[in-house]
Write a protein that holds these residues in place. Structure first.
Motif, PDB file in Angstrom:
ATOM      1  N   GLY A  51       0.828  -1.198   0.000  1.00  0.00           N
ATOM      2  CA  GLY A  51       0.000   0.000   0.000  1.00  0.00           C
ATOM      3  C   GLY A  51       0.862   1.247   0.000  1.00  0.00           C
ATOM      4  O   GLY A  51       1.922   1.293   0.637  1.00  0.00           O
ATOM      5  N   GLY A  52       0.412   2.263  -0.710  1.00  0.00           N
ATOM      6  CA  GLY A  52       1.161   3.514  -0.784  1.00  0.00           C
ATOM      7  C   GLY A  52       0.239   4.717  -0.751  1.00  0.00           C
ATOM      8  O   GLY A  52      -0.955   4.616  -1.055  1.00  0.00           O
ATOM      9  N   HIS A  53       0.788   5.862  -0.365  1.00  0.00           N
ATOM     10  CA  HIS A  53       0.023   7.112  -0.355  1.00  0.00           C
ATOM     11  C   HIS A  53       0.991   8.276  -0.499  1.00  0.00           C
ATOM     12  O   HIS A  53       1.696   8.615   0.453  1.00  0.00           O
ATOM     13  N   PRO A  54       1.057   8.902  -1.666  1.00  0.00           N
ATOM     14  CA  PRO A  54       1.925  10.077  -1.819  1.00  0.00           C
ATOM     15  C   PRO A  54       1.307  11.279  -1.122  1.00  0.00           C
ATOM     16  O   PRO A  54       0.160  11.640  -1.386  1.00  0.00           O
ATOM     17  N   MET A  55       2.066  11.907  -0.237  1.00  0.00           N
ATOM     18  CA  MET A  55       1.540  13.042   0.527  1.00  0.00           C
ATOM     19  C   MET A  55       1.746  14.331  -0.256  1.00  0.00           C
ATOM     20  O   MET A  55       2.567  15.194   0.078  1.00  0.00           O
TER      21      MET A  55
ATOM     22  N   LEU B 174       4.476   4.173   2.704  1.00  0.00           N
ATOM     23  CA  LEU B 174       4.320   2.786   2.297  1.00  0.00           C
ATOM     24  C   LEU B 174       3.932   1.954   3.520  1.00  0.00           C
ATOM     25  O   LEU B 174       4.347   2.253   4.644  1.00  0.00           O
ATOM     26  N   THR B 175       3.139   0.899   3.289  1.00  0.00           N
ATOM     27  CA  THR B 175       2.683   0.046   4.385  1.00  0.00           C
ATOM     28  C   THR B 175       3.169  -1.388   4.174  1.00  0.00           C
ATOM     29  O   THR B 175       2.399  -2.259   3.774  1.00  0.00           O
ATOM     30  N   PRO B 176       4.438  -1.641   4.413  1.00  0.00           N
ATOM     31  CA  PRO B 176       4.959  -2.999   4.246  1.00  0.00           C
ATOM     32  C   PRO B 176       4.373  -3.949   5.282  1.00  0.00           C
ATOM     33  O   PRO B 176       3.913  -3.524   6.342  1.00  0.00           O
ATOM     34  N   ASP B 177       4.420  -5.251   4.960  1.00  0.00           N
ATOM     35  CA  ASP B 177       3.973  -6.255   5.918  1.00  0.00           C
ATOM     36  C   ASP B 177       5.029  -7.362   6.003  1.00  0.00           C
ATOM     37  O   ASP B 177       6.147  -7.200   5.512  1.00  0.00           O
TER      38      ASP B 177
ATOM     39  N   LEU C 194      12.486  -5.388  -2.593  1.00  0.00           N
ATOM     40  CA  LEU C 194      11.308  -4.649  -3.065  1.00  0.00           C
ATOM     41  C   LEU C 194      11.331  -3.218  -2.540  1.00  0.00           C
ATOM     42  O   LEU C 194      11.091  -2.265  -3.291  1.00  0.00           O
ATOM     43  N   LEU C 195      11.636  -3.060  -1.264  1.00  0.00           N
ATOM     44  CA  LEU C 195      11.674  -1.719  -0.685  1.00  0.00           C
ATOM     45  C   LEU C 195      12.795  -0.887  -1.291  1.00  0.00           C
ATOM     46  O   LEU C 195      12.629   0.318  -1.512  1.00  0.00           O
ATOM     47  N   GLU C 196      13.927  -1.520  -1.576  1.00  0.00           N
ATOM     48  CA  GLU C 196      15.030  -0.793  -2.204  1.00  0.00           C
ATOM     49  C   GLU C 196      14.649  -0.332  -3.607  1.00  0.00           C
ATOM     50  O   GLU C 196      14.985   0.789  -4.020  1.00  0.00           O
TER      51      GLU C 196
ATOM     52  N   PHE D 122      10.585  12.672  -4.530  1.00  0.00           N
ATOM     53  CA  PHE D 122      10.147  12.523  -3.150  1.00  0.00           C
ATOM     54  C   PHE D 122      11.330  12.737  -2.212  1.00  0.00           C
ATOM     55  O   PHE D 122      12.454  12.312  -2.493  1.00  0.00           O
ATOM     56  N   ALA D 123      11.058  13.358  -1.062  1.00  0.00           N
ATOM     57  CA  ALA D 123      12.119  13.609  -0.088  1.00  0.00           C
ATOM     58  C   ALA D 123      12.514  12.338   0.645  1.00  0.00           C
ATOM     59  O   ALA D 123      13.651  12.217   1.119  1.00  0.00           O
ATOM     60  N   GLY D 124      11.588  11.407   0.754  1.00  0.00           N
ATOM     61  CA  GLY D 124      11.891  10.165   1.451  1.00  0.00           C
ATOM     62  C   GLY D 124      10.653   9.313   1.623  1.00  0.00           C
ATOM     63  O   GLY D 124       9.542   9.695   1.237  1.00  0.00           O
ATOM     64  N   LEU D 125      10.845   8.132   2.192  1.00  0.00           N
ATOM     65  CA  LEU D 125       9.758   7.196   2.444  1.00  0.00           C
ATOM     66  C   LEU D 125       9.385   7.228   3.921  1.00  0.00           C
ATOM     67  O   LEU D 125      10.246   7.365   4.793  1.00  0.00           O
ATOM     68  N   THR D 126       8.107   7.112   4.204  1.00  0.00           N
ATOM     69  CA  THR D 126       7.602   6.961   5.564  1.00  0.00           C
ATOM     70  C   THR D 126       6.900   5.610   5.640  1.00  0.00           C
ATOM     71  O   THR D 126       6.023   5.318   4.817  1.00  0.00           O
ATOM     72  N   PHE D 127       7.294   4.775   6.600  1.00  0.00           N
ATOM     73  CA  PHE D 127       6.697   3.449   6.730  1.00  0.00           C
ATOM     74  C   PHE D 127       5.656   3.465   7.837  1.00  0.00           C
ATOM     75  O   PHE D 127       5.843   4.069   8.892  1.00  0.00           O
TER      76      PHE D 127
END
Length: 278
Positions: free
Chosen positions: A114-118, A141-144, A151-153, A164-169
């Motif tokens: 799951g993802g959501h661009p802010m 991103l909502t990893p499980d 995949l995350l890389e 994007f400035a970065g990822l938020t999990f």
């Protein structure tokens, strides 16, 4: 890499434009609006249409439509998604998306997260999409337990390339709880605020405060109705808190209680300082 994008509105269209402007990836897109498809092809935002023939060639699929439409599209097209491909939904709620899409991905052998661009604007559609919408934004991103590091890389490199400035999990639950406050409640407050009769008589009397408060009242009511209902439990909690605080201000004003009003305003200022941000 071949990237498929489902939905070429503000979010999907900006993804397509960003990818073509900032990377060498090939983009296949699909949108129900044929005029949007034509514009996307004419301006070079997509290299071709996302079809049953091109979908199996995509290593990454981004789904940027409303939650129910996204779930339906994945269910109908899962058999065409290549094993090993990554699918990311970009919807504004996450619990219902993960609950619905994770089992489909497991059944058909592709990866899902799951993802959501802010990032966003008050106006939607492909014509409002830009290649710099995501510059400096956070990608949630909502990893499980099934999400592996490669995949995350891959996703990290991809989204950073787009600006994007970065990822938020986050977990889906945490995402929906916090987004109810930071996004959904703001849209309800703005929509409520603009309904005063004075809004029609404010010309010459408004400046930045009015613009800030009313900007997101210009919303897509179909999309936001769906998002609000999918997150109704957390959103109603936040709405009750807001109503309670507003009532405190109303009570202080009706009582002409200067000290109480002063204390409420001071408390708000201090909480803003603690919360940070602009």
């Amino acid at each position: 890499m071949n990237v498929g994008i489902v939905g070429l509105g503000l979010i999907g269209g900006s993804m397509a434009k960003s990818i073509k402007h900032r990377t060498g990836h090939t983009v296949y897109g699909i949108d129900l609006n044929q005029e949007t498809m034509m514009m996307a092809r004419m301006c070079g935002a997509i290299d071709g249409s996302l079809t049953a023939d091109t979908l199996p060639e995509c290593q990454l699929i981004l789904v940027a439509v409303r939650p129910r439409a996204a779930i339906d599209w994945v269910a109908e097209n899962a058999r065409h998604i290549a094993k090993g491909a990554i699918l990311v939904d970009l919807c504004g709620v996450k619990r219902i998306m993960v609950e619905s899409l994770a089992p489909i991905a497991a059944e058909y052998g592709f990866s899902y997260i799951g993802g959501h661009p802010m990032a966003g604007r008050e106006r939607g559609g492909f014509t409002s999409a830009t290649d710099d919408l995501y510059v400096g934004a956070s990608m949630i991103l909502t990893p499980d337990d099934h999400t592996d590091m490669p995949l995350l890389e891959t996703l990290k490199a991809f989204f950073l390339d787009l600006g994007f400035a970065g990822l938020t999990f986050s977990t889906p639950e945490e995402h929906d709880r916090i987004i109810a406050y930071t996004s959904q409640l703001a849209h309800i407050a703005s929509s409520s605020y603009i309904k005063s009769p004075e809004a029609q008589r404010r010309r010459g009397f408004s400046a930045g405060s009015f613009q800030d408060m009313t900007r997101v009242a210009r919303l897509d009511e179909d999309m936001w109705t769906e998002l609000f209902l999918d997150d109704a439990d957390y959103l109603t909690t936040e709405l009750d808190i807001l109503i309670r605080h507003l009532q405190e201000y109303a009570d202080a004003l009706k009582a002409r209680d200067a000290q109480k009003l002063h204390d409420l305003l001071k408390d708000g200022r201090e909480k803003k300082a603690t919360a940070g941000g602009v």
